[in-house]
Design a protein around this motif. Structure first.
Motif, mmCIF file in Angstrom:
data_model
loop_
_atom_site.group_PDB
_atom_site.id
_atom_site.type_symbol
_atom_site.label_atom_id
_atom_site.label_comp_id
_atom_site.label_asym_id
_atom_site.label_seq_id
_atom_site.Cartn_x
_atom_site.Cartn_y
_atom_site.Cartn_z
ATOM 1 N N ASP A 134 1.249 -1.371 0.322
ATOM 2 C CA ASP A 134 0.137 -0.030 0.012
ATOM 3 C C ASP A 134 0.807 1.185 -0.077
ATOM 4 O OD1 ASP A 134 -2.383 -1.178 0.763
ATOM 5 O OD2 ASP A 134 -1.896 -1.935 1.836
ATOM 6 N N LYS A 135 0.031 2.056 -0.817
ATOM 7 C CA LYS A 135 1.466 4.149 -0.726
ATOM 8 C C LYS A 135 0.589 4.073 0.242
ATOM 9 C CE LYS A 135 2.174 6.877 -3.658
ATOM 10 N NZ LYS A 135 2.626 7.826 -5.241
ATOM 11 N N LEU A 136 1.770 4.641 1.712
ATOM 12 C CA LEU A 136 1.401 5.109 2.539
ATOM 13 C C LEU A 136 1.282 7.114 2.559
ATOM 14 C CD1 LEU A 136 3.806 3.445 4.890
ATOM 15 C CD2 LEU A 136 1.747 3.495 4.834
ATOM 16 N N GLU A 137 2.153 7.196 1.620
ATOM 17 C CA GLU A 137 2.305 8.994 0.925
ATOM 18 C C GLU A 137 3.496 8.932 0.164
ATOM 19 O OE1 GLU A 137 5.240 11.201 4.199
ATOM 20 O OE2 GLU A 137 3.532 10.175 4.984
ATOM 21 N N GLU A 138 3.756 10.002 -0.752
ATOM 22 C CA GLU A 138 4.434 9.951 -2.158
ATOM 23 C C GLU A 138 5.855 9.585 -1.549
ATOM 24 O OE1 GLU A 138 5.333 10.350 -5.404
ATOM 25 O OE2 GLU A 138 3.735 10.469 -4.774
ATOM 26 N N GLY A 139 5.480 8.667 -2.431
ATOM 27 C CA GLY A 139 7.638 7.575 -2.210
ATOM 28 C C GLY A 139 8.070 6.654 -0.569
ATOM 29 N N TYR A 140 7.066 6.263 -0.477
ATOM 30 C CA TYR A 140 6.768 5.046 1.421
ATOM 31 C C TYR A 140 5.056 4.639 0.678
ATOM 32 C CZ TYR A 140 10.040 9.048 2.749
ATOM 33 O OH TYR A 140 11.107 9.399 3.565
ATOM 34 N N TYR A 141 5.908 3.668 0.959
ATOM 35 C CA TYR A 141 5.226 2.065 0.794
ATOM 36 C C TYR A 141 5.278 1.110 1.490
ATOM 37 C CZ TYR A 141 5.067 4.179 -4.005
ATOM 38 O OH TYR A 141 4.673 4.202 -5.060
ATOM 39 N N ASN A 142 4.291 0.747 2.396
ATOM 40 C CA ASN A 142 4.079 -0.262 3.821
ATOM 41 C C ASN A 142 3.786 -1.903 2.719
ATOM 42 O OD1 ASN A 142 3.710 -1.310 6.730
ATOM 43 N ND2 ASN A 142 2.112 -2.004 5.456
ATOM 44 N N VAL A 143 4.935 -2.299 2.631
ATOM 45 C CA VAL A 143 4.560 -4.420 2.604
ATOM 46 C C VAL A 143 4.035 -5.259 3.736
ATOM 47 C CG1 VAL A 143 5.633 -5.531 0.902
ATOM 48 C CG2 VAL A 143 6.112 -3.613 0.591
ATOM 49 N N ASP A 144 3.503 -6.352 3.321
ATOM 50 C CA ASP A 144 2.810 -6.858 4.247
ATOM 51 C C ASP A 144 3.319 -8.472 3.684
ATOM 52 O OD1 ASP A 144 1.674 -4.707 6.146
ATOM 53 O OD2 ASP A 144 0.006 -5.563 5.176
ATOM 54 N N VAL A 145 4.256 -8.977 4.196
ATOM 55 C CA VAL A 145 4.640 -10.598 3.981
ATOM 56 C C VAL A 145 3.406 -11.637 5.358
ATOM 57 C CG1 VAL A 145 5.899 -12.673 3.796
ATOM 58 C CG2 VAL A 145 6.458 -9.982 3.022
ATOM 59 N N THR A 146 2.598 -11.721 4.754
ATOM 60 C CA THR A 146 1.929 -12.815 5.826
ATOM 61 C C THR A 146 2.027 -14.138 5.870
ATOM 62 O OG1 THR A 146 -0.762 -11.059 6.029
ATOM 63 C CG2 THR A 146 -0.800 -13.184 6.956
ATOM 64 N N VAL A 147 2.623 -14.970 6.892
ATOM 65 C CA VAL A 147 2.769 -16.376 6.401
ATOM 66 C C VAL A 147 2.023 -17.250 7.872
ATOM 67 C CG1 VAL A 147 4.403 -18.064 7.123
ATOM 68 C CG2 VAL A 147 4.845 -16.288 6.160
ATOM 69 N N THR A 148 1.134 -18.231 7.199
ATOM 70 C CA THR A 148 0.068 -18.878 7.909
ATOM 71 C C THR A 148 0.756 -20.572 7.859
ATOM 72 O OG1 THR A 148 -1.759 -17.462 7.136
ATOM 73 C CG2 THR A 148 -2.223 -19.179 8.585
ATOM 74 N N VAL A 149 0.290 -20.836 8.833
ATOM 75 C CA VAL A 149 1.388 -22.261 9.190
ATOM 76 C C VAL A 149 0.446 -23.476 10.046
ATOM 77 C CG1 VAL A 149 3.276 -23.866 9.939
ATOM 78 C CG2 VAL A 149 4.054 -21.913 9.071
ATOM 79 N N THR A 150 -0.301 -24.134 9.650
ATOM 80 C CA THR A 150 -1.170 -24.990 10.204
ATOM 81 C C THR A 150 -0.532 -26.370 9.937
ATOM 82 O OG1 THR A 150 -3.002 -23.608 9.322
ATOM 83 C CG2 THR A 150 -3.553 -25.711 10.728
ATOM 84 N N ALA A 151 -0.852 -26.982 11.371
ATOM 85 C CA ALA A 151 -0.353 -28.392 11.856
ATOM 86 C C ALA A 151 -1.116 -29.324 11.943
ATOM 87 C CB ALA A 151 1.627 -28.052 12.745
#
Length: 154
Positions: free
Chosen positions: A56-73
């Motif tokens: 997602d773009k936060l403001e001009e020139g700055y971005y937030n990136v998410d990596v979501t990992v789900t582990v189920t055993a």
């Protein structure tokens, strides 16, 4: 200011910028729904991993990136041993980068930077819950990105 100094200043301003501003854990959860009895059961668990990315773009020139990992055993087909979900995030600065390259950086380079942090959080959380560590294999974010682009174009 001379013409040459002005030219050098404009070139300096137009230099591409890619930097990590902040890395943080946005969300972390662990569920052990059948504790403490699950620790008495024997058997090799079936471990499933899902991964997703988002930017997602936060403001001009700055971005937030998410990596979501789900582990189920699971033991067998039904009984959940544990469910662990981590959203590892980062704020990245991208300036003077062509749009196609920007998409590639947000979809491949940023997740590659964040994934080792997510992998460590998963392993540590599961170990602290009393289970053997789960070591996640490396992820090919470039292939994931290309697949997402193909699905988007279809």
């Amino acid at each position: 200011m001379s013409e040459q100094e002005n030219k050098q200043e404009n070139q300096a301003e137009a230099q591409p910028v890619f930097s990590v501003e902040k890395i943080y854990v946005k969300d972390l959860s662990l569920e052990v729904p059948h504790a403490p009895r699950i620790f008495l059961e024997q058997g090799e668990p079936n471990v499933e991993m899902r991964i997703s990315t988002q930017s997602d773009k936060l403001e001009e020139g700055y971005y937030n990136v998410d990596v979501t990992v789900t582990v189920t055993a699971r033991l067998g087909d039904e009984r959940v041993m544990f469910l662990n979900e981590v959203t590892q995030s980062g704020i990245f600065r991208l300036e003077n980068i062509p749009a196609d390259d920007e998409k590639l950086l947000l979809g491949v380079a940023c997740p590659n930077i964040l994934f080792p942090y997510a992998r460590e959080a998963v392993s540590t959380t599961i170990t602290r819950a009393g289970f053997p560590p789960v070591v996640l294999a490396p992820i090919n974010f470039e292939a994931m990105f290309q697949q997402q682009q193909e699905q988007g174009n279809a």
